[in-house]
Design an enzyme around this catalytic site. Structure first.
Site, mmCIF file in Angstrom:
data_model
loop_
_atom_site.group_PDB
_atom_site.id
_atom_site.type_symbol
_atom_site.label_atom_id
_atom_site.label_comp_id
_atom_site.label_asym_id
_atom_site.label_seq_id
_atom_site.Cartn_x
_atom_site.Cartn_y
_atom_site.Cartn_z
ATOM 1 N N ASP A 8 14.835 23.738 -33.399
ATOM 2 C CA ASP A 8 14.094 25.240 -34.422
ATOM 3 C C ASP A 8 14.282 24.704 -35.842
ATOM 4 O OD1 ASP A 8 14.974 25.600 -32.063
ATOM 5 O OD2 ASP A 8 17.505 26.291 -32.667
ATOM 6 N N ASP A 131 15.920 37.211 -24.480
ATOM 7 C CA ASP A 131 16.908 37.099 -25.211
ATOM 8 C C ASP A 131 18.328 38.124 -24.596
ATOM 9 O OD1 ASP A 131 15.734 35.116 -26.535
ATOM 10 O OD2 ASP A 131 15.788 36.025 -28.210
#
Length: 248
Positions: A8, A131
């Site tokens: 990330d 998500d």
């Protein structure tokens, strides 16, 4: 079953967030390409990159770090990338510059026609990141929960020709409290395309449980904090997954 390390990116660094909160970031490395090579050397067969700044800004923000990772990996394993991809020009740019799969999240929900057009233009190279919070889809870097049902939306996207669905349980991501296996299985059972699990992997027990249900259509799992903080040994995890695969 592929164990896929997550890298990330925030402000050019490799970080992990808790539950997608940008202010709650732990920096693991200031040189993400070194991290990418570390996972390659440890036997990773695919990498999952997220441009976190991009996800919140709605446009690419970590180009330099992404380029450095692509150059370091040099085509040896596929790289999937998400975060801030909201137009076909960005999709094309990444796919032309060493990214194997582009992950579309928010834009798949909010920009009518974009995902359909991307799948048509770049068949086999578009994944969708769904998500979820309580079975509903979240967008804009997880900051907004919509009324869209995850399974209904995934079925629609499957018809467009997406390569895979990456299913993240927001409530568990970065919290090290176990995968939401039930929700992932429920999604995989409703689809014919592969599902990649994400969010909450803690230890080898999670990998074992996931391998037991992979026949439902779960082909991989993305892991971040657990492999960075050491509660999960990446090499052991992939070895276990391979062992359970060959035992079938």
């Amino acid at each position: 079953m592929l164990i896929i390390p997550a890298i990330d990116l925030k402000d050019g660094q490799c970080v992990r967030l808790k539950q997608g909160i940008m202010e709650d970031a732990t920096v693991f490395s200031e040189t993400p390409e070194t991290v990418a090579l570390h996972w390659l050397d440890n036997g990773a067969r695919q990498l999952h990159l997220v441009d976190l700044n991009g996800a919140f800004a709605g446009k690419p923000k970590n180009g330099e770090a992404i380029r450095a990772i692509v150059e370091a990996i040099d085509g040896r394993i596929p790289i999937q990338l998400g975060g801030g991809i909201r137009d076909l020009e960005t999709v094309e740019y990444y796919l032309d510059n060493g990214i194997s799969y582009v992950i579309i999240g928010t834009a798949a929900v909010k920009i009518p026609g974009f995902l359909h057009d991307a799948c048509y233009a770049f068949p086999g190279q578009i994944m969708v990141g769904l998500d979820a919070k309580g079975g509903k889809v979240a967008v804009d870097g997880w900051s907004k929960v919509t009324g869209h049902d995850v399974i209904d939306l995934a079925k629609k996207f499957q018809d467009y020709g997406v390569e895979a669905i990456i299913h993240t349980d927001i409530g568990r991501d970065g919290m090290l409290n176990g995968l939401n296996i039930e929700a992932t299985v429920e999604l995989a059972q409703a689809l014919t395309i592969p599902v990649i699990a994400s969010g909450g992997v803690t230890n080898l027990d999670d990998i074992r449980k996931l391998c037991q249900v992979q026949s439902e259509g779960i082909t991989g799992v993305i892991t971040g904090r657990a492999i960075y903080q050491g509660s999960l040994d990446f090499k052991e995890a992939q070895a276990l997954a391979d062992q359970l695969d060959s035992a079938k």
